[in-house]
Structure formats: C-alpha cells, structure tokens
Design a protein around this motif. Sequence first.
Motif, PDB file in Angstrom:
ATOM      1  N   MET A  40       0.829  -1.202   0.000  1.00 40.31           N
ATOM      2  CA  MET A  40       0.000   0.000   0.000  1.00 40.31           C
ATOM      3  C   MET A  40       0.867   1.258   0.000  1.00 40.31           C
ATOM      4  O   MET A  40       0.514   2.272  -0.606  1.00 40.31           O
ATOM      5  N   GLY A  41       2.007   1.181   0.680  1.00 40.14           N
ATOM      6  CA  GLY A  41       2.928   2.311   0.661  1.00 40.14           C
ATOM      7  C   GLY A  41       3.463   2.572  -0.738  1.00 40.14           C
ATOM      8  O   GLY A  41       3.681   3.722  -1.132  1.00 40.14           O
ATOM      9  N   CYS A  42       3.645   1.502  -1.509  1.00 38.41           N
ATOM     10  CA  CYS A  42       4.118   1.646  -2.890  1.00 38.41           C
ATOM     11  C   CYS A  42       3.085   2.304  -3.791  1.00 38.41           C
ATOM     12  O   CYS A  42       3.415   2.757  -4.897  1.00 38.41           O
ATOM     13  N   ALA A  43       1.816   2.329  -3.351  1.00 36.94           N
ATOM     14  CA  ALA A  43       0.764   2.984  -4.140  1.00 36.94           C
ATOM     15  C   ALA A  43       0.628   4.456  -3.787  1.00 36.94           C
ATOM     16  O   ALA A  43      -0.133   5.183  -4.416  1.00 36.94           O
ATOM     17  N   VAL A  44       1.365   4.904  -2.769  1.00 36.51           N
ATOM     18  CA  VAL A  44       1.254   6.283  -2.296  1.00 36.51           C
ATOM     19  C   VAL A  44       2.249   7.179  -3.024  1.00 36.51           C
ATOM     20  O   VAL A  44       3.447   6.886  -3.074  1.00 36.51           O
ATOM     21  N   ASP A  45       1.729   8.249  -3.594  1.00 35.27           N
ATOM     22  CA  ASP A  45       2.587   9.280  -4.169  1.00 35.27           C
ATOM     23  C   ASP A  45       2.925  10.258  -3.044  1.00 35.27           C
ATOM     24  O   ASP A  45       2.044  10.894  -2.474  1.00 35.27           O
ATOM     25  N   TYR A  46       4.207  10.364  -2.719  1.00 33.66           N
ATOM     26  CA  TYR A  46       4.594  11.209  -1.578  1.00 33.66           C
ATOM     27  C   TYR A  46       4.222  12.666  -1.802  1.00 33.66           C
ATOM     28  O   TYR A  46       3.984  13.422  -0.842  1.00 33.66           O
TER      29      TYR A  46
ATOM     30  N   GLY B  36      -9.955   4.920  -4.575  1.00 31.69           N
ATOM     31  CA  GLY B  36      -9.981   6.096  -3.718  1.00 31.69           C
ATOM     32  C   GLY B  36      -8.601   6.708  -3.585  1.00 31.69           C
ATOM     33  O   GLY B  36      -7.617   6.239  -4.167  1.00 31.69           O
ATOM     34  N   ASP B  37      -8.515   7.770  -2.807  1.00 25.83           N
ATOM     35  CA  ASP B  37      -7.251   8.470  -2.590  1.00 25.83           C
ATOM     36  C   ASP B  37      -6.439   7.690  -1.559  1.00 25.83           C
ATOM     37  O   ASP B  37      -6.634   7.836  -0.353  1.00 25.83           O
ATOM     38  N   ILE B  38      -5.524   6.869  -2.021  1.00 30.77           N
ATOM     39  CA  ILE B  38      -4.754   6.011  -1.134  1.00 30.77           C
ATOM     40  C   ILE B  38      -3.830   6.842  -0.237  1.00 30.77           C
ATOM     41  O   ILE B  38      -3.547   6.465   0.913  1.00 30.77           O
ATOM     42  N   SER B  39      -3.368   7.996  -0.737  1.00 28.55           N
ATOM     43  CA  SER B  39      -2.512   8.855   0.088  1.00 28.55           C
ATOM     44  C   SER B  39      -3.283   9.378   1.297  1.00 28.55           C
ATOM     45  O   SER B  39      -2.766   9.387   2.420  1.00 28.55           O
TER      46      SER B  39
ATOM     47  N   PRO C 277       6.115  -0.269   7.530  1.00 26.10           N
ATOM     48  CA  PRO C 277       6.070  -0.793   6.159  1.00 26.10           C
ATOM     49  C   PRO C 277       5.541   0.208   5.141  1.00 26.10           C
ATOM     50  O   PRO C 277       6.002   0.224   3.991  1.00 26.10           O
ATOM     51  N   ILE C 278       4.572   1.052   5.537  1.00 23.73           N
ATOM     52  CA  ILE C 278       4.066   2.054   4.600  1.00 23.73           C
ATOM     53  C   ILE C 278       5.162   3.070   4.278  1.00 23.73           C
ATOM     54  O   ILE C 278       5.353   3.457   3.119  1.00 23.73           O
ATOM     55  N   GLY C 279       5.903   3.493   5.294  1.00 25.65           N
ATOM     56  CA  GLY C 279       7.012   4.414   5.052  1.00 25.65           C
ATOM     57  C   GLY C 279       8.050   3.807   4.127  1.00 25.65           C
ATOM     58  O   GLY C 279       8.569   4.479   3.228  1.00 25.65           O
ATOM     59  N   ALA C 280       8.331   2.516   4.328  1.00 30.03           N
ATOM     60  CA  ALA C 280       9.282   1.824   3.451  1.00 30.03           C
ATOM     61  C   ALA C 280       8.744   1.754   2.026  1.00 30.03           C
ATOM     62  O   ALA C 280       9.505   1.911   1.056  1.00 30.03           O
ATOM     63  N   GLY C 281       7.426   1.522   1.892  1.00 28.77           N
ATOM     64  CA  GLY C 281       6.828   1.459   0.565  1.00 28.77           C
ATOM     65  C   GLY C 281       6.858   2.795  -0.153  1.00 28.77           C
ATOM     66  O   GLY C 281       7.128   2.865  -1.361  1.00 28.77           O
ATOM     67  N   VAL C 282       6.571   3.882   0.572  1.00 31.01           N
ATOM     68  CA  VAL C 282       6.634   5.225  -0.019  1.00 31.01           C
ATOM     69  C   VAL C 282       8.047   5.523  -0.502  1.00 31.01           C
ATOM     70  O   VAL C 282       8.246   6.060  -1.595  1.00 31.01           O
ATOM     71  N   TYR C 283       9.037   5.166   0.316  1.00 31.57           N
ATOM     72  CA  TYR C 283      10.432   5.393  -0.072  1.00 31.57           C
ATOM     73  C   TYR C 283      10.812   4.549  -1.283  1.00 31.57           C
ATOM     74  O   TYR C 283      11.515   5.026  -2.196  1.00 31.57           O
ATOM     75  N   PHE C 284      10.339   3.297  -1.317  1.00 32.43           N
ATOM     76  CA  PHE C 284      10.627   2.415  -2.454  1.00 32.43           C
ATOM     77  C   PHE C 284      10.036   2.996  -3.737  1.00 32.43           C
ATOM     78  O   PHE C 284      10.685   2.960  -4.787  1.00 32.43           O
ATOM     79  N   ARG C 285       8.836   3.538  -3.651  1.00 32.78           N
ATOM     80  CA  ARG C 285       8.229   4.140  -4.839  1.00 32.78           C
ATOM     81  C   ARG C 285       9.003   5.380  -5.284  1.00 32.78           C
ATOM     82  O   ARG C 285       9.148   5.644  -6.481  1.00 32.78           O
ATOM     83  N   TYR C 286       9.485   6.130  -4.307  1.00 32.88           N
ATOM     84  CA  TYR C 286      10.272   7.327  -4.628  1.00 32.88           C
ATOM     85  C   TYR C 286      11.563   6.956  -5.357  1.00 32.88           C
ATOM     86  O   TYR C 286      11.977   7.636  -6.309  1.00 32.88           O
TER      87      TYR C 286
ATOM     88  N   LYS D  33       8.956   2.819 -11.301  1.00 31.14           N
ATOM     89  CA  LYS D  33       8.445   1.843 -12.262  1.00 31.14           C
ATOM     90  C   LYS D  33       8.275   0.465 -11.634  1.00 31.14           C
ATOM     91  O   LYS D  33       7.291  -0.226 -11.878  1.00 31.14           O
ATOM     92  N   ARG D  34       9.240   0.070 -10.823  1.00 33.13           N
ATOM     93  CA  ARG D  34       9.154  -1.231 -10.168  1.00 33.13           C
ATOM     94  C   ARG D  34       8.023  -1.267  -9.137  1.00 33.13           C
ATOM     95  O   ARG D  34       7.466  -2.330  -8.838  1.00 33.13           O
ATOM     96  N   ALA D  35       7.711  -0.115  -8.574  1.00 35.80           N
ATOM     97  CA  ALA D  35       6.715  -0.062  -7.499  1.00 35.80           C
ATOM     98  C   ALA D  35       5.284  -0.191  -8.015  1.00 35.80           C
ATOM     99  O   ALA D  35       4.373  -0.458  -7.234  1.00 35.80           O
ATOM    100  N   ASP D  36       5.078  -0.022  -9.332  1.00 33.99           N
ATOM    101  CA  ASP D  36       3.719  -0.027  -9.866  1.00 33.99           C
ATOM    102  C   ASP D  36       2.996  -1.351  -9.650  1.00 33.99           C
ATOM    103  O   ASP D  36       1.788  -1.385  -9.407  1.00 33.99           O
ATOM    104  N   VAL D  37       3.721  -2.459  -9.757  1.00 34.51           N
ATOM    105  CA  VAL D  37       3.090  -3.767  -9.681  1.00 34.51           C
ATOM    106  C   VAL D  37       2.892  -4.230  -8.232  1.00 34.51           C
ATOM    107  O   VAL D  37       2.042  -5.075  -7.960  1.00 34.51           O
ATOM    108  N   VAL D  38       3.652  -3.665  -7.295  1.00 40.14           N
ATOM    109  CA  VAL D  38       3.609  -4.137  -5.903  1.00 40.14           C
ATOM    110  C   VAL D  38       2.231  -3.979  -5.266  1.00 40.14           C
ATOM    111  O   VAL D  38       1.751  -4.903  -4.594  1.00 40.14           O
ATOM    112  N   PRO D  39       1.538  -2.826  -5.412  1.00 39.96           N
ATOM    113  CA  PRO D  39       0.222  -2.696  -4.785  1.00 39.96           C
ATOM    114  C   PRO D  39      -0.791  -3.729  -5.268  1.00 39.96           C
ATOM    115  O   PRO D  39      -1.629  -4.191  -4.491  1.00 39.96           O
ATOM    116  N   LYS D  40      -0.705  -4.100  -6.542  1.00 37.87           N
ATOM    117  CA  LYS D  40      -1.637  -5.100  -7.065  1.00 37.87           C
ATOM    118  C   LYS D  40      -1.402  -6.453  -6.400  1.00 37.87           C
ATOM    119  O   LYS D  40      -2.365  -7.158  -6.051  1.00 37.87           O
TER     120      LYS D  40
END
Length: 343
Positions: free
Chosen positions: A40-46, A112-115, A166-175, A179-186
């Motif tokens: 879910m963190g990977c789906a968040v745009d910081y 919805g607005d995941i952020s 874990p959400i903080g780690a996911g946000v950082y991973f997306r940052y 491109k790699r983070a796009d598939v993780v939330p699914k």
Amino acid sequence: MDNITNGATNNSMFDDVDINSMPYFKVAMTVILFAIMFGMGCAVDYLKLKENLRRPVGLIVGLLCQIILMPVAAYVIIKIFALTPAQAMALALIGVSPGGHNSNVITYLLNGDISLSVAMTTCSNILALATVPTWMLIYATIENMDEDLIIDYGSLAITLLTIAIPIGAGVYFRYKFPKRADVVPKIAAGIALVLLIIVIAVMIVVVKIPFVFSGNTILPTALLPVIGVAMAYAISWIPVLNIPQGSRTAIAIETGIQNPGVANSVLILSFGHKLEIYSNAVTLPLIYNIAQTVMMFLLIVGYRVWLCAKKDRRGISSPEEKNDSIKDDPAKTDLLDDKNLNA
C-alpha cells in the motif's frame, strides 16, 4: 452499564479456548500484514501525501468522522438496541478504535485516494493513544461503569508500528524505484483478499461462527460499519468542503473500517480471567470483523461491476479517452504523471 457483569452469560465453549494461543499464526499474520502495508505504501505518491498534509481539509474531515462520528454512532446504537452492559462496553470499544489495516487495501481497490487513506490510518492510530481512553472514560462516567478497563497501549503502539514502518518503506521504495513499485500494490491487494478469506476460515474453525451469531448482537454490530461509511460519505459530500470523489471514498472507508483487534485486546486484558464476561463481550468484535469484511466484499464487487458496465457503455478508443480513464482512477494517475514527465 451499571454493573458490567449484568447480562453476562457463562458459555462453556470458551473454557477450552486459549485466547493467547497460536503464536506462530500471529507471527505469520504479522509478516503478511507488513507485506500488505508495504504494498500500500508503494501505491502512495509522496507528493499527494504531502499535499494532503499541507491542505488537510479531507484529512481533518476524515479524522473528525473517525474520532467523533463513530463513537457517537456506537453509543446511539447501544441505547436503541438496549445491549447488555458487557455487550455495550464491547461495541463502545469498537466505536472508539482506530482505523484498520484493510481500509487502505479497500480504498485502493475502490480507486480512492490512497494517500489520504494512509494519512488517516496513521493519524487515527497515533491519536488512539489518547482518544480510546478518553472516550471510554466518558462512557464510564455517563453509564456508571464500575469496572476499570485496561487500555492496551502496547497493542496500540504495535498497531501503529505495523502501519507506519512498512508504509514508510513502501513510499520510499516508490520514490526510488517508481516503475518497479507499480506492480507491488496489485500483488499486495491480492494477498489481502486471500487473507480475508483465511481470517473468516479461522474464525469458523476456531471460534465457532454459530456461537458468534447468537443473541441480539448481530444487527446492531453489523449496522455500525454501514452507518459509518454512509454518514462519512454524506458529510464529505457537503459542497462547501470541495472534497474530490477519491478523497470522499477514502474518508468513508476509513471511517467505517475499524480495527476490532484493539477492542478485543482491551477485553482480553480487562476480562480475560473472567470468562463469563469475556465470552459475552467478545462476540461483538468478531461480528464486526465479519460484517465489515462482507461489506468490503460487496463494495468491491459492486464497484467493479459498475466500472465494467460504465466502460462498456462509453467505450475507450482514443488516447485522450484512455488518459481520461486513468485520471478517473487515482491508483493510476502516478503512471500517467511519469509518462508525461518522461515525454
């Protein structure tokens, strides 16, 4: 709630249930939960998360619904259905509990607005360290409860950490790797749906669903998440607030999807040694968990069916229409932004 023992029934089936059993199952669930929250963190745009914090209209409205609307709704239901003192205490605890982990997944699946959802979940769990004991003190004063509830601050802190880390780690991973983070939330959403099925199966085998579905607690408990979602969505629809559709979805889901595990933890600490009380009260967190799971499933299926029907009627053929469809889906807007930046 003149006396918490009034109305409590002694049920022998709980004599053989060790409420602190299955440590390996708890560890496995925690690991899976970390994986889901990372997704879910990977789906968040910081940047969107920062915008929600900088212009916190949606966040404030959502937290007010979470912190005030749900406890008040729970208390009204308690009075209307004249629950026993033990049952009333349990439903009150559910009403004051912070947002649950599943709310982020459901918000994602409902576009919805995941952020905003993540911000609400994190903030409600931080505030729960103060709001849960405050609300229970208010309830105890109004209803003259003569039993001291033990607030499990450790459980609240652990819940907060399982969300924030874990959400903080996911946000950082997306940052770092957008491109790699796009598939993780699914993948995380798929795991979460499977986990819901496993939880229901465990409750059927270990806790015995027929016992849970006894007495007069089904309707009032099942009504609470529905009322929470409906009222929060209606409040967020007020024109002067100017809250967009995706944020309204996040607010409604975050309000109705509670963490009944917090209520159960308080019940265990307070009455785990008094099975006649615990067995009468523990049914409500279980019923609530089932009710919100069923509600989530129906919302997801209904929304996806409606979305497919809408796309079939409208048809999408041109690139502009495809971009419009992506803009309507907050979970995909980051992908569109990345393409525009690369262009």
